[in-house]
Design a protein around this motif. Sequence first.
Motif, PDB file in Angstrom:
ATOM      1  N   ILE A  37       0.580  -1.248   0.094  1.00 30.65           N
ATOM      2  CA  ILE A  37      -0.130  -0.246  -0.162  1.00 30.65           C
ATOM      3  C   ILE A  37       1.160   1.417   0.138  1.00 30.65           C
ATOM      4  O   ILE A  37       0.615   1.830  -0.743  1.00 30.65           O
ATOM      5  CB  ILE A  37      -1.122  -0.054   1.050  1.00 30.65           C
ATOM      6  N   THR A  38       2.047   1.405   0.411  1.00 31.66           N
ATOM      7  CA  THR A  38       2.730   2.567   0.867  1.00 31.66           C
ATOM      8  C   THR A  38       3.380   2.792   0.072  1.00 31.66           C
ATOM      9  O   THR A  38       3.606   3.857  -0.676  1.00 31.66           O
ATOM     10  CB  THR A  38       4.000   2.384   2.006  1.00 31.66           C
ATOM     11  N   ASN A  39       3.550   1.718  -0.712  1.00 35.36           N
ATOM     12  CA  ASN A  39       4.462   1.799  -2.137  1.00 35.36           C
ATOM     13  C   ASN A  39       3.726   2.320  -3.320  1.00 35.36           C
ATOM     14  O   ASN A  39       4.046   2.578  -4.363  1.00 35.36           O
ATOM     15  CB  ASN A  39       5.653   0.730  -2.552  1.00 35.36           C
ATOM     16  N   ALA A  40       3.329   2.253  -3.592  1.00 33.42           N
ATOM     17  CA  ALA A  40       1.753   2.377  -4.471  1.00 33.42           C
ATOM     18  C   ALA A  40       1.077   3.746  -3.825  1.00 33.42           C
ATOM     19  O   ALA A  40       0.418   4.163  -4.774  1.00 33.42           O
ATOM     20  CB  ALA A  40       0.343   1.689  -4.474  1.00 33.42           C
ATOM     21  N   GLY A  41       1.738   4.137  -3.228  1.00 34.55           N
ATOM     22  CA  GLY A  41       1.710   5.811  -2.761  1.00 34.55           C
ATOM     23  C   GLY A  41       1.204   6.099  -1.494  1.00 34.55           C
ATOM     24  O   GLY A  41       0.927   7.710  -1.545  1.00 34.55           O
ATOM     25  N   LEU A  42       0.829   5.394  -1.228  1.00 33.73           N
ATOM     26  CA  LEU A  42      -0.888   6.195  -0.105  1.00 33.73           C
ATOM     27  C   LEU A  42       0.097   5.523   0.981  1.00 33.73           C
ATOM     28  O   LEU A  42       0.509   5.026   2.161  1.00 33.73           O
ATOM     29  CB  LEU A  42      -1.706   5.123   0.426  1.00 33.73           C
ATOM     30  N   ALA A  57     -10.766   5.749  -2.352  1.00 31.73           N
ATOM     31  CA  ALA A  57     -10.907   7.408  -1.901  1.00 31.73           C
ATOM     32  C   ALA A  57      -9.610   7.517  -1.354  1.00 31.73           C
ATOM     33  O   ALA A  57      -8.721   9.043  -2.184  1.00 31.73           O
ATOM     34  CB  ALA A  57     -11.885   7.310  -0.687  1.00 31.73           C
ATOM     35  N   GLY A  58      -8.286   6.726  -0.968  1.00 30.78           N
ATOM     36  CA  GLY A  58      -7.482   6.920  -0.945  1.00 30.78           C
ATOM     37  C   GLY A  58      -6.521   6.843  -1.993  1.00 30.78           C
ATOM     38  O   GLY A  58      -6.289   8.048  -3.018  1.00 30.78           O
ATOM     39  N   MET A  59      -6.828   5.767  -3.741  1.00 28.70           N
ATOM     40  CA  MET A  59      -5.433   5.724  -4.580  1.00 28.70           C
ATOM     41  C   MET A  59      -5.854   7.113  -5.551  1.00 28.70           C
ATOM     42  O   MET A  59      -5.188   7.784  -6.127  1.00 28.70           O
ATOM     43  CB  MET A  59      -5.779   4.714  -5.079  1.00 28.70           C
ATOM     44  N   LEU A  60      -7.576   7.343  -5.503  1.00 25.20           N
ATOM     45  CA  LEU A  60      -7.652   8.177  -6.741  1.00 25.20           C
ATOM     46  C   LEU A  60      -7.544   9.941  -6.472  1.00 25.20           C
ATOM     47  O   LEU A  60      -7.388  10.691  -6.574  1.00 25.20           O
ATOM     48  CB  LEU A  60      -9.663   8.562  -7.102  1.00 25.20           C
ATOM     49  N   GLY A  61      -7.803  10.167  -4.263  1.00 29.06           N
ATOM     50  CA  GLY A  61      -7.082  10.975  -4.054  1.00 29.06           C
ATOM     51  C   GLY A  61      -5.939  11.835  -4.374  1.00 29.06           C
ATOM     52  O   GLY A  61      -5.702  12.822  -4.278  1.00 29.06           O
ATOM     53  N   HIS A  62      -4.754  10.269  -4.524  1.00 30.74           N
ATOM     54  CA  HIS A  62      -3.327  10.526  -4.419  1.00 30.74           C
ATOM     55  C   HIS A  62      -2.940  10.740  -5.658  1.00 30.74           C
ATOM     56  O   HIS A  62      -1.872  10.503  -6.406  1.00 30.74           O
ATOM     57  CB  HIS A  62      -2.721   9.502  -3.574  1.00 30.74           C
ATOM     58  N   GLY A  63      -3.927  11.263  -6.507  1.00 27.47           N
ATOM     59  CA  GLY A  63      -4.059  11.161  -7.950  1.00 27.47           C
ATOM     60  C   GLY A  63      -3.877   9.956  -9.020  1.00 27.47           C
ATOM     61  O   GLY A  63      -2.829   9.790  -9.708  1.00 27.47           O
ATOM     62  N   LYS A  64      -3.824   9.102  -8.006  1.00 23.18           N
ATOM     63  CA  LYS A  64      -4.046   7.165  -9.356  1.00 23.18           C
ATOM     64  C   LYS A  64      -4.671   7.304  -9.709  1.00 23.18           C
ATOM     65  O   LYS A  64      -5.811   7.498  -9.715  1.00 23.18           O
ATOM     66  CB  LYS A  64      -3.401   6.163  -7.665  1.00 23.18           C
ATOM     67  N   THR A  65      -4.948   6.477 -11.049  1.00 20.48           N
ATOM     68  CA  THR A  65      -5.989   6.437 -11.808  1.00 20.48           C
ATOM     69  C   THR A  65      -6.233   5.076 -11.209  1.00 20.48           C
ATOM     70  O   THR A  65      -6.046   4.256 -10.541  1.00 20.48           O
ATOM     71  CB  THR A  65      -5.432   5.788 -13.255  1.00 20.48           C
ATOM     72  N   LYS A  66      -7.608   4.843 -11.825  1.00 22.37           N
ATOM     73  CA  LYS A  66      -8.472   3.597 -11.418  1.00 22.37           C
ATOM     74  C   LYS A  66      -7.431   2.175 -11.543  1.00 22.37           C
ATOM     75  O   LYS A  66      -6.989   0.883 -11.053  1.00 22.37           O
ATOM     76  CB  LYS A  66     -10.048   3.238 -12.494  1.00 22.37           C
ATOM     77  N   GLU A  68      -4.361   2.057 -11.515  1.00 24.16           N
ATOM     78  CA  GLU A  68      -3.490   1.921 -10.627  1.00 24.16           C
ATOM     79  C   GLU A  68      -4.053   1.409  -9.545  1.00 24.16           C
ATOM     80  O   GLU A  68      -3.286   0.358  -8.742  1.00 24.16           O
ATOM     81  CB  GLU A  68      -2.725   3.006 -10.376  1.00 24.16           C
ATOM     82  N   MET A  69      -5.175   1.539  -8.689  1.00 23.49           N
ATOM     83  CA  MET A  69      -5.827   1.000  -7.546  1.00 23.49           C
ATOM     84  C   MET A  69      -6.387  -0.151  -8.121  1.00 23.49           C
ATOM     85  O   MET A  69      -5.700  -1.510  -7.427  1.00 23.49           O
ATOM     86  CB  MET A  69      -7.041   0.766  -7.721  1.00 23.49           C
ATOM     87  N   GLU A  70      -6.945  -0.558  -9.475  1.00 22.58           N
ATOM     88  CA  GLU A  70      -6.978  -2.162  -9.750  1.00 22.58           C
ATOM     89  C   GLU A  70      -5.808  -3.226  -9.167  1.00 22.58           C
ATOM     90  O   GLU A  70      -5.859  -4.209  -8.968  1.00 22.58           O
ATOM     91  CB  GLU A  70      -7.397  -2.660 -11.141  1.00 22.58           C
ATOM     92  N   ARG A  71      -4.733  -2.898  -9.776  1.00 28.69           N
ATOM     93  CA  ARG A  71      -2.746  -3.590  -9.984  1.00 28.69           C
ATOM     94  C   ARG A  71      -2.796  -3.352  -8.578  1.00 28.69           C
ATOM     95  O   ARG A  71      -2.118  -4.704  -7.934  1.00 28.69           O
ATOM     96  CB  ARG A  71      -2.038  -2.461 -10.639  1.00 28.69           C
ATOM     97  N   LEU A  72      -2.749  -2.733  -8.017  1.00 28.86           N
ATOM     98  CA  LEU A  72      -2.813  -2.924  -6.454  1.00 28.86           C
ATOM     99  C   LEU A  72      -3.783  -3.421  -5.383  1.00 28.86           C
ATOM    100  O   LEU A  72      -3.575  -4.522  -4.722  1.00 28.86           O
ATOM    101  CB  LEU A  72      -2.838  -1.257  -5.751  1.00 28.86           C
TER     102      LEU A  72
END
Length: 195
Positions: A37-42, A57-66, A68-72
């Motif tokens: 989770i941390t390495n993904a930018g959260l 919400a955390g991923m999208l709020g940190h400017g990540k794409t859907k 990137e969220m699905e990969r995480l």
Amino acid sequence: MSETKTSQPSIVIHGQMTIEEILSLFPHKAQKLSYEITNAGLHCVGCHAATWETLEAGMLGHGKTKEEMERLIARLNALLQEPTPEPTGITITSRAAQKFMSILAEEGKAGWGLRFADGMAGCSGFEYVLDYSEKASENDVLFESEGIQIHVDKSCAQRLLGSEIDYIDGLHNSGFKISNPKAKSSCGCGSSHGY
């Protein structure tokens, strides 16, 4: 021969779960999950946002794409499917071993071992300690991994069994990282843990 526990969790991680919920549902994998989770930018693992903000919400709020969220989420669920071996030793990843050997060469300490310990510190009780070790003492338990001798004092060896020492090289987070299946809690900053 060490036995391996296979865990087939019935709960699957999804984007509507909070980070706190994810880590509390899977305490035996919490450290590895929090690293992903941390390495993904959260970087809110352990902070107040982890209790109410969903992973999505955390991923999208940190400017990540859907995507990137699905990969995480796929990586997190893959981690849950990995068998959990009974802790019998202490290992170092090849990446961490290479980094440690390059540090030893720079310091003129080629051939030295790695001293691994934990001691009372931080807000969660214990803090990991890594240092150079010219030779093992009579109070040490010796482990060997990736061509490196790891020296651990008998007083803390039981707590550290099963630990993996890795090295992460990232924009916001570089350094040696410890994954210990026996650690049950960690502080928000990630510098201390409890058993």
